[in-house]
Design an enzyme around this catalytic site. Structure first.
Site, PDB file in Angstrom:
ATOM      1  N   SER A  23     -22.696   3.293  15.272  1.00 51.14           N
ATOM      2  CA  SER A  23     -21.356   3.776  14.901  1.00 51.14           C
ATOM      3  C   SER A  23     -21.024   5.128  15.535  1.00 51.14           C
ATOM      4  O   SER A  23     -21.832   6.055  15.517  1.00 51.14           O
ATOM      5  CB  SER A  23     -21.246   3.901  13.383  1.00 51.14           C
ATOM      6  OG  SER A  23     -19.998   4.494  13.056  1.00 51.14           O
ATOM      7  N   ARG A  24     -19.805   5.223  16.059  1.00 62.84           N
ATOM      8  CA  ARG A  24     -19.339   6.495  16.631  1.00 62.84           C
ATOM      9  C   ARG A  24     -18.633   7.355  15.580  1.00 62.84           C
ATOM     10  O   ARG A  24     -18.209   8.469  15.865  1.00 62.84           O
ATOM     11  CB  ARG A  24     -18.340   6.229  17.760  1.00 62.84           C
ATOM     12  CG  ARG A  24     -18.840   5.272  18.828  1.00 62.84           C
ATOM     13  CD  ARG A  24     -19.306   6.039  20.048  1.00 62.84           C
ATOM     14  NE  ARG A  24     -19.784   5.123  21.066  1.00 62.84           N
ATOM     15  CZ  ARG A  24     -19.496   5.207  22.356  1.00 62.84           C
ATOM     16  NH1 ARG A  24     -18.735   6.181  22.789  1.00 62.84           N
ATOM     17  NH2 ARG A  24     -19.984   4.349  23.209  1.00 62.84           N
ATOM     18  N   LYS A  75     -16.885  -5.167   5.763  1.00 63.26           N
ATOM     19  CA  LYS A  75     -15.447  -4.919   5.606  1.00 63.26           C
ATOM     20  C   LYS A  75     -14.726  -5.916   4.687  1.00 63.26           C
ATOM     21  O   LYS A  75     -13.781  -5.547   4.000  1.00 63.26           O
ATOM     22  CB  LYS A  75     -14.751  -4.967   6.973  1.00 63.26           C
ATOM     23  CG  LYS A  75     -14.959  -3.749   7.839  1.00 63.26           C
ATOM     24  CD  LYS A  75     -14.097  -3.907   9.092  1.00 63.26           C
ATOM     25  CE  LYS A  75     -14.212  -2.726  10.008  1.00 63.26           C
ATOM     26  NZ  LYS A  75     -13.145  -2.697  11.016  1.00 63.26           N
ATOM     27  N   ASP A 112      -7.067   0.252  10.458  1.00 69.07           N
ATOM     28  CA  ASP A 112      -7.125  -0.275  11.828  1.00 69.07           C
ATOM     29  C   ASP A 112      -5.724  -0.564  12.384  1.00 69.07           C
ATOM     30  O   ASP A 112      -5.468  -0.337  13.577  1.00 69.07           O
ATOM     31  CB  ASP A 112      -7.977  -1.546  11.884  1.00 69.07           C
ATOM     32  CG  ASP A 112      -9.470  -1.253  11.812  1.00 69.07           C
ATOM     33  OD1 ASP A 112      -9.875  -0.126  12.169  1.00 69.07           O
ATOM     34  OD2 ASP A 112     -10.228  -2.145  11.396  1.00 69.07           O
ATOM     35  N   GLY A 141     -10.201 -13.044  15.474  1.00 68.79           N
ATOM     36  CA  GLY A 141     -11.219 -12.602  14.517  1.00 68.79           C
ATOM     37  C   GLY A 141     -10.706 -11.455  13.655  1.00 68.79           C
ATOM     38  O   GLY A 141      -9.500 -11.269  13.473  1.00 68.79           O
ATOM     39  N   TYR A 230     -13.929  -0.514  24.168  1.00 66.77           N
ATOM     40  CA  TYR A 230     -13.919   0.831  24.782  1.00 66.77           C
ATOM     41  C   TYR A 230     -15.246   1.164  25.452  1.00 66.77           C
ATOM     42  O   TYR A 230     -15.473   2.293  25.882  1.00 66.77           O
ATOM     43  CB  TYR A 230     -13.531   1.909  23.764  1.00 66.77           C
ATOM     44  CG  TYR A 230     -14.402   1.966  22.544  1.00 66.77           C
ATOM     45  CD1 TYR A 230     -15.611   2.654  22.549  1.00 66.77           C
ATOM     46  CD2 TYR A 230     -14.017   1.325  21.374  1.00 66.77           C
ATOM     47  CE1 TYR A 230     -16.415   2.686  21.442  1.00 66.77           C
ATOM     48  CE2 TYR A 230     -14.823   1.353  20.249  1.00 66.77           C
ATOM     49  CZ  TYR A 230     -16.011   2.031  20.288  1.00 66.77           C
ATOM     50  OH  TYR A 230     -16.815   2.060  19.173  1.00 66.77           O
TER      51      TYR A 230
END
Ligand code: ATR
Length: 284
Positions: A23-24, A75, A112, A141, A230
């Protein structure tokens, strides 16, 4: 408990996932904490699926814990564990941001869709608007659901969804109404005709994955192309779009902008997305 100098409790947040090492988000929120000179912590929190319910139930009992981001695979599972869920998260069917309210109740949202639209607003050429024409979304998705909700809310009235498994695109059309039109994966190149926006939400083009193959011959010159992948920052799709003169927006902006509402709720400052932040998160 996390204590500052004068026994003051430091506000804390983090990201729960399994695994969560990739995770960033800690880099993103850590950068903002430092930039704004805030006492606070944001940690990677590995939570296996069998521990999710207990972790969420205990969250309000942890002194200083203001909430969490939620990533794969939690999620969807976390949504029914919330005391309140905002309308956008309910429609997306997933929660990515949890805020512990002053009374200890848990509020779930999904940022999001916001992050996606804000990234286009920030990075698209001046004058480009999401509601100026049809959009083609590749993939059906979890990420696609957030983008479909964002585009419908932005006023897109012709939303084409091409997916390898057509049933998933058809299910989105049933769920979200007549503006959504399923497109067979083999017909994706024809579906770019007349569009204002092309978005890749599949994993194709990501480092280690096969490239996304789609002919762009019929893509209008005015269309914007966005890839939510990304890594790499400039995917083959974006490079091909740029080479033929289309505006292209990379996927890093969505990641950065989706973090803004959570940070503001947990740490009390509305943070900015800057070139320095982009560079720091990319270098992570
Ligand atoms: P996310 O939450 O990132 O959207 P996901 O829910 O697993 O992840 O969705 C992945 C998307 O990439 C799906 O649309 C998937 O297509 P299927 O629904 O047919 O599985 C798409 N995808 C993954 N690999 C693909 C491939 N090799 N070719 C075409 N589509 C692919």
């Amino acid at each position: 408990m996390t204590l500052a100098g004068n026994d003051e409790i430091i506000p804390r947040a983090g990201v729960i996932g399994w695994p969560v090492a990739h995770s960033r988000s800690p880099k993103l929120h850590g950068f903002w904490l430092q930039q704004y000179g805030l006492a606070g912590r944001y940690d990677k929190l590995p939570v296996p699926p069998e521990d999710l319910a207990a972790f969420i139930a205990d969250l309000p009992k942890e002194p200083g814990f203001r909430g969490v981001n939620v990533t794969i695979p939690h999620k969807v599972a976390v949504l029914p564990m919330m005391d309140a869920v905002d309308a956008v998260a309910r429609r997306i069917g997933a929660v990515n941001t949890v805020v512990v309210q002053p009374d200890g109740s848990l509020h779930g949202s999904n940022t999001d869709a916001f992050g996606f639209l804000e990234s286009l607003k920030a990075d698209a050429p001046a004058g480009w608007r999401p509601d100026a024409g049809p959009a083609l979304v590749l993939g059906a998705g979890g990420a696609s659901r957030a983008i479909v909700v964002a585009l419908l809310d932005a006023g897109v009235s012709d939303l084409r969804i091409a997916n390898r498994s057509i049933e998933k695109a058809e299910a989105l059309a049933v769920e979200f109404g007549h503006a959504v039109r399923p497109v067979a994966w083999d017909e994706r190149a024809e579906a770019v005709a007349g569009i204002n926006l092309l978005v890749n939400t599949t994993s194709l083009g990501m480092s280690g994955q096969p490239p996304l193959e789609i002919a762009l011959d019929d893509l209008p010159a005015s269309a914007l192309v966005n890839d939510i992948v990304y890594s790499p920052l400039v995917t083959d799709l974006l490079a091909r779009a740029k080479a033929r003169g289309n505006a292209a927006v990379d996927g890093l902006g969505m990641l950065l902008h989706q973090g803004r509402p959570g940070f503001a709720a947990w740490f009390g400052v509305a943070p900015a997305v800057t070139p320095e932040l982009r560079a720091a998160v990319l270098a992570d």
